[in-house]
Design a protein around this motif. Structure first.
Motif, PDB file in Angstrom:
ATOM      1  N   UNK A  73       0.835  -1.209   0.000  1.00 40.72           N
ATOM      2  CA  UNK A  73       0.000   0.000   0.000  1.00 40.72           C
ATOM      3  C   UNK A  73       0.874   1.265   0.000  1.00 40.72           C
ATOM      4  N   UNK A  74       1.950   1.239   0.797  1.00 41.18           N
ATOM      5  CA  UNK A  74       2.848   2.397   0.854  1.00 41.18           C
ATOM      6  C   UNK A  74       3.552   2.620  -0.479  1.00 41.18           C
ATOM      7  N   UNK A  75       3.943   1.528  -1.138  1.00 37.13           N
ATOM      8  CA  UNK A  75       4.573   1.660  -2.456  1.00 37.13           C
ATOM      9  C   UNK A  75       3.592   2.267  -3.456  1.00 37.13           C
ATOM     10  N   UNK A  76       2.378   1.803  -3.442  1.00 37.36           N
ATOM     11  CA  UNK A  76       1.365   2.318  -4.368  1.00 37.36           C
ATOM     12  C   UNK A  76       1.065   3.793  -4.105  1.00 37.36           C
ATOM     13  N   UNK A 408       8.877  -0.341   8.212  1.00 36.09           N
ATOM     14  CA  UNK A 408       8.010  -0.173   7.049  1.00 36.09           C
ATOM     15  C   UNK A 408       8.512   0.965   6.164  1.00 36.09           C
ATOM     16  N   UNK A 409       8.893   2.065   6.787  1.00 36.18           N
ATOM     17  CA  UNK A 409       9.417   3.203   6.030  1.00 36.18           C
ATOM     18  C   UNK A 409      10.709   2.839   5.311  1.00 36.18           C
ATOM     19  N   UNK A 410      11.598   2.122   5.997  1.00 34.22           N
ATOM     20  CA  UNK A 410      12.890   1.756   5.402  1.00 34.22           C
ATOM     21  C   UNK A 410      12.722   0.798   4.231  1.00 34.22           C
ATOM     22  N   UNK A 412      10.012   0.333   2.384  1.00 31.82           N
ATOM     23  CA  UNK A 412       9.330   1.013   1.274  1.00 31.82           C
ATOM     24  C   UNK A 412      10.342   1.781   0.453  1.00 31.82           C
ATOM     25  N   UNK A 413      11.244   2.480   1.104  1.00 30.41           N
ATOM     26  CA  UNK A 413      12.278   3.242   0.411  1.00 30.41           C
ATOM     27  C   UNK A 413      13.187   2.307  -0.393  1.00 30.41           C
ATOM     28  N   UNK A 414      13.547   1.167   0.200  1.00 27.05           N
ATOM     29  CA  UNK A 414      14.433   0.219  -0.476  1.00 27.05           C
ATOM     30  C   UNK A 414      13.782  -0.350  -1.731  1.00 27.05           C
ATOM     31  N   UNK A 415      12.489  -0.656  -1.653  1.00 27.72           N
ATOM     32  CA  UNK A 415      11.777  -1.192  -2.826  1.00 27.72           C
ATOM     33  C   UNK A 415      11.674  -0.138  -3.913  1.00 27.72           C
TER      34      UNK A 415
END
Length: 419
Positions: A73-76, A408-410, A412-415
């Motif tokens: 969801x965060x990536x989207x 989760x933040x880390x 998401x950034x890596x992806x």
């Protein structure tokens, strides 16, 4: 030219294809497969492949899917131009994804690891990036992605000492499979070291997404209705129970009822389809039991909450939760789910699936560990008789669980950096 290990695996897969077909049809008969979507398991998708970029994420079952969904969801939200394809392997996880779906997310059942299914799946979906979760390594799918040049990340990397020792018996195979990953984001330092020792590349310790998930949701109107129905009754929850847990809970319930005659024991089985059988076994022992799945009111001694996706409801209703699978050698369930909602946590000696979180909760005085059913009843009785201590445990667990959100933040950034 394919590496010999991949060619060997494809040969084995082709040879056993008739057996795999038979196995899947047997699973349909047992309710383990969705007959209307069996084509997906054979790599024959019906959904079209979107024209924009596509990230494929695989989660084996419910627990892995619950952990990945907030990340997806965060990536989207950060990249609305990306379509997300999530595969799982169980009907319960498919139902969960359907309930928690959002714009830009597609779900498919993961194809079985035979050449025709793998090739059909990958040729159709052509992912731009693939995310694998935890420790389920399917050679055909991993090698197929690697051969197509698809960047592949292992998230939630988990490698127990026992698994690592087994892989060390086949070091070449371990290097081949783990070499398919461009990066491994391990849950703990110990996991990271084991992956490195087996030949994985670019391994980093990133933490556990299961410890970073948002609070489980619930229907607010149903929560209010149930609170009114059980108002004033002392209560406790056996969360995500496994076979063997319910008998221990019944013994505790019988002991506790001598001191708390109006006690409500709620049992939420890990696999809701077991609900009817659990209720029958409890009734044979003389317990008064109500069943959630048939809309029975929680006016009994024991309430079997045999529905899917309502754990957020039970954690909010009960100030005290025992983690299923921890008094039997199963490995326990995620103790941060109740802690995140302010419930005090109990667990037995078998919490090896969540050893880090369990140790942290104990250190924060947010949880207590019991060794057996006798100690369980004694501990529940002490906590129910001491509301201030119970509330303090819940508050400490809530604080600790909320601190875990950084992973989760880390991740998401890596992806996002890879797409």
């Amino acid at each position: 030219m394919r590496p010999w290990r991949e060619s060997l695996w494809r040969g084995i897969g082709a040879a056993i294809t008739p057996l795999v077909r038979h196995w899947l049809h047997r699973r349909i008969q047992r309710g383990k497969e969705d007959a209307t979507r069996l084509h997906e398991r054979f790599g024959r998708p019906v959904l079209p492949r979107p024209a924009d970029k596509l990230i494929w994420a695989h989660a084996a079952s419910v627990g892995e899917a619950v952990a990945l969904l907030p990340l997806l969801r965060a990536v989207r939200e950060a990249r609305p131009d990306i379509t997300l394809l999530l595969t799982t392997g169980t009907v319960t996880s498919a139902a969960l994804v359907a309930r928690q779906s959002f714009a830009g997310l597609l779900h498919q059942f993961v194809p079985v690891d035979i050449p025709s299914a793998v090739d059909g799946f990958l040729d159709h979906w052509r992912p731009d990036l693939a995310l694998w979760s935890e420790s389920e390594l399917w050679p055909g799918l991993l090698a197929g992605l690697h051969r197509r040049g698809v960047k592949l990340l292992l998230l939630q990397g988990r490698m127990s000492a026992r698994s690592a020792s087994r892989w060390q018996l086949l070091p070449g195979t371990a290097r081949w499979l783990l070499g398919c990953f461009d990066a491994v984001y391990a849950q703990t330092a110990a996991d990271a070291e084991r992956f490195r020792s087996l030949g994985a590349r670019h391994v980093q310790e990133y933490g556990n997404l299961k410890q970073a998930a948002p609070p489980l949701g619930c229907d607010d109107a149903e929560l209010a209705r149930l609170r009114d129905a059980i108002d004033g009754r002392p209560r406790w929850l056996l969360a995500s129970s496994h076979p063997g847990d319910e008998a221990i809970a019944l013994q505790a319930d019988r002991t506790l009822r001598l001191r708390f005659p109006d006690l409500l024991t709620i049992i939420a089985p890990r696999h809701p389809e077991r609900g009817q059988a659990i209720a029958e076994d409890l009734r044979k022992s003389g317990a008064c039991v109500a069943l959630r799945s048939v809309d029975q009111a929680p006016e009994a001694e024991i309430y079997v909450a045999d529905t899917l996706g309502e754990m957020g409801l039970w954690y909010r209703l009960c100030p005290l939760a025992l983690m299923g699978g921890s008094l039997i050698p199963h490995g326990g369930q995620n103790p941060l789910e109740p802690a995140r909602l302010g419930a005090a946590v109990l667990f037995g000696p078998h919490m090896f699936n969540f050893s880090e979180a369990s140790a942290d909760l104990l250190a924060r005085n947010a949880a207590l560990q019991v060794q057996d059913g006798i100690a369980l009843a004694e501990t529940i009785a002490a906590l129910l008789a001491d509301p201030a201590r119970l509330a303090h445990m819940g508050e400490q667990g809530h604080i600790y669980a909320n601190e875990q959100g950084a992973v989760l933040t880390r991740l998401t950034k890596a992806v996002l950096e890879q797409i």
